[in-house]
Design an enzyme around this catalytic site. Structure first.
Site, PDB file in Angstrom:
ATOM      1  N   TYR A  20       0.820  -1.214   0.000  1.00  0.00           N
ATOM      2  CA  TYR A  20       0.000   0.000   0.000  1.00  0.00           C
ATOM      3  C   TYR A  20       0.854   1.265   0.000  1.00  0.00           C
ATOM      4  CZ  TYR A  20      -3.812  -3.162   1.117  1.00  0.00           C
ATOM      5  OH  TYR A  20      -4.722  -4.170   1.075  1.00  0.00           O
ATOM      6  N   TYR A 148     -12.192  -7.533   6.475  1.00  0.00           N
ATOM      7  CA  TYR A 148     -11.003  -7.596   5.619  1.00  0.00           C
ATOM      8  C   TYR A 148     -10.710  -9.071   5.339  1.00  0.00           C
ATOM      9  CZ  TYR A 148      -6.389  -7.469   3.660  1.00  0.00           C
ATOM     10  OH  TYR A 148      -5.323  -7.656   2.800  1.00  0.00           O
ATOM     11  N   LYS A 278      -1.522 -16.806   8.175  1.00  0.00           N
ATOM     12  CA  LYS A 278      -0.679 -15.996   9.050  1.00  0.00           C
ATOM     13  C   LYS A 278       0.137 -16.809  10.086  1.00  0.00           C
ATOM     14  CE  LYS A 278      -2.329 -11.422   8.263  1.00  0.00           C
ATOM     15  NZ  LYS A 278      -3.628 -11.037   7.715  1.00  0.00           N
TER      16      LYS A 278
HETATM   17  C1  LIG Z   1      -4.159 -11.000   6.379  1.00  0.00           C
HETATM   18  C2  LIG Z   1      -5.539 -11.476   6.200  1.00  0.00           C
HETATM   19  C3  LIG Z   1      -5.953 -12.057   4.973  1.00  0.00           C
HETATM   20  C4  LIG Z   1      -5.057 -12.142   3.769  1.00  0.00           C
HETATM   21  O1  LIG Z   1      -3.952 -12.965   3.957  1.00  0.00           O
HETATM   22  P1  LIG Z   1      -2.663 -12.780   3.014  1.00  0.00           P
HETATM   23  O2  LIG Z   1      -1.737 -13.868   3.461  1.00  0.00           O
HETATM   24  O3  LIG Z   1      -2.149 -11.399   3.256  1.00  0.00           O
HETATM   25  O4  LIG Z   1      -3.129 -12.977   1.608  1.00  0.00           O
HETATM   26  C5  LIG Z   1      -7.249 -12.507   4.887  1.00  0.00           C
HETATM   27  N1  LIG Z   1      -8.100 -12.415   5.937  1.00  0.00           N
HETATM   28  C6  LIG Z   1      -7.733 -11.888   7.117  1.00  0.00           C
HETATM   29  C7  LIG Z   1      -8.709 -11.839   8.243  1.00  0.00           C
HETATM   30  C8  LIG Z   1      -6.456 -11.383   7.285  1.00  0.00           C
HETATM   31  O5  LIG Z   1      -6.107 -10.819   8.456  1.00  0.00           O
END
Ligand SMILES: *Cc1c(COP(=O)(O)O)cnc(C)c1O
Length: 429
Positions: A20, A148, A278
């Protein structure tokens, strides 16, 4: 410092995109040479106490010997092999663990390479399931505002339309059904009107809705909203009543961050489809997974396509699977609930910020602490201040937040909280 090892910041600025970030007016990046435990070391010599766990992922801190060993042992055997027509021990072992620790209905695992991709796969599963049942009208998703779910197109189409600037991609993004963001906060008395409003949306739109997608209990990058479990329970009930699948995106909340291993446990519900990512590998490398039920997997497999139409090149990457196995074992072998509770106690130090001008709310849940201001933060300015205080914290929008590695000691949390207090008190934003 060896001069030859200098990171070429000028080249970085001219040629490399950061998340970003503008290519003409980039905000500064800090050159990092190495990281260990909960410390990030800058080339300029500073050691920063990490408050971010590298975007929720590095739950065991950096360079944990157990995780390093898992990588080394696996790389000696094989770093990668295609997953089409092949299987291997790291994938089988990981999927066994995932089936065991996630809600019991979830029995089938799809391994993908990033969180966004796991959301894409979840959406495909939902759409293909309904098609397999001969239901062709269910082509939309329903989701709360402030969500998100990632940056790829299908994932982005269910993010908050304002935060993710849907207006930029109008005509290209599919239009889904947005419902009000969960309002009653975690720990407050649930406002039944919320359930009533949700029911109206289901009543009106269910015939066209394949799935409801939501981050359980904590809406993360869309505003760090900690909401009441009753909202999630209501969604589950309405999904059942109206024939809508429930996708829970635990990419940020999974693996203990909210005080439960998975945040759905706060509401005692089971989703039909679950996304994780993550912290899955303890932040060592990228890996994600989408889990679903026997019913959905069988439905898809008996449908017209006969298969789930997805298969990334690096699917089931053995290196990532091996380190994920090690990370899960490492987490579960310790009294992680006590550790999260301990971090939560230390995060209470943030409440002192309530006395400061422009602070509208301070909240904590599990190993997450949030200070919300009534004004947008100048990230470059506040980061320079934080680095001068030897801490690594990266706010967004009006939010300054901490989600430290679980190995952090309470003294480090106090240092992080004090830096936030000083940044706001000194108006370094
Ligand atoms: C970070 C995140 C994503 C996306 O994951 P990436 O590995 O960055 O593609 C999707 N959903 C949530 C809730 C997130 O925190």
């Amino acid at each position: 410092m060896n001069k030859k090892q200098t990171i070429d910041l000028d080249f970085d600025r001219q040629h490399i995109w950061h998340p970003y970030t503008s290519m003409t007016q980039p905000i500064p990046v800090y050159p990092v040479t190495h990281a260990n435990h909960n410390l990030i070391h800058l080339e300029t010599g500073e050691q920063l106490i990490d408050g971010m766990a590298s975007w929720w992922s590095a739950i065991h801190g950096y360079g944990h010997p157990v995780l390093k060993n898992a990588v080394i042992e696996q790389v000696d055997k094989m770093s990668h092999v295609m997953f089409g027509g092949i299987t291997h021990q790291p994938a089988v072992e990981l999927c066994k663990k995932l089936v065991a620790i996630t809600p019991s209905k979830l029995q089938k695992v799809f391994l993908a390479d990033s969180g966004s991709v796991s959301v894409e796969v979840a959406i495909k599963m939902a759409l293909q399931y309904w098609l397999s049942q001969g239901v062709t009208s269910k082509q939309k998703l329903m989701t709360p505002l402030k969500g998100y779910h990632g940056d790829t197109f299908a994932a982005m189409s269910v993010c908050d339309p304002i935060n993710s600037m849907h207006s930029l991609y109008q005509g290209f993004l599919p239009e889904h059904v947005f419902v009000p963001a969960p309002k009653t906060q975690f720990g407050q008395q649930f406002d039944k009107l919320e359930a009533h409003h949700l029911a109206q949306y289901f009543e009106e739109h269910h015939q066209h809705v394949a799935a409801f997608i939501i981050e359980p209990i904590v809406q993360n990058a869309g505003g760090m909203n900690f909401y009441h479990p009753e909202y999630l329970r209501t969604v589950r009930e309405l999904c059942d009543r109206y024939g809508v699948l429930l996708i829970c995106d635990e990419i940020a909340t999974g693996f203990g961050r909210t005080g439960k291993l998975f945040a759905v446990e706060h509401a005692d519900i089971e989703p039909d489809i679950l996304c994780i990512g993550k912290a899955l590998t303890g932040g060592m490398m990228t890996l994600s997974a989408t889990l679903t039920t026997d019913k959905i997997a069988i439905g898809i497999s008996e449908g017209e396509a006969g298969v789930l139409m997805h298969g990334p090149t690096f699917m089931g990457n053995p290196l990532a699977c091996a380190v994920a196995c090690a990370s899960i074992d490492l987490l579960l072998e310790q009294d992680w609930q006590a550790q999260i509770a301990h971090l939560n106690d230390a995060l209470q130090a943030l409440h002192r910020c309530n006395d400061l001008e422009h602070v509208v709310d301070v909240r904590t849940l599990g190993a997450i602490g949030v200070v919300e201001l009534d004004t947008v933060i100048d990230v470059a300015k506040i980061q320079a201040f934080f680095v001068s205080k030897n801490v690594w914290i990266r706010p967004f929008g009006k939010l300054i937040y901490l989600m430290p590695p679980y190995i952090s000691c309470s003294g480090d949390i106090t240092t992080l909280a004090n830096a936030i207090y000083a940044a706001i008190a000194g108006k370094h934003y």
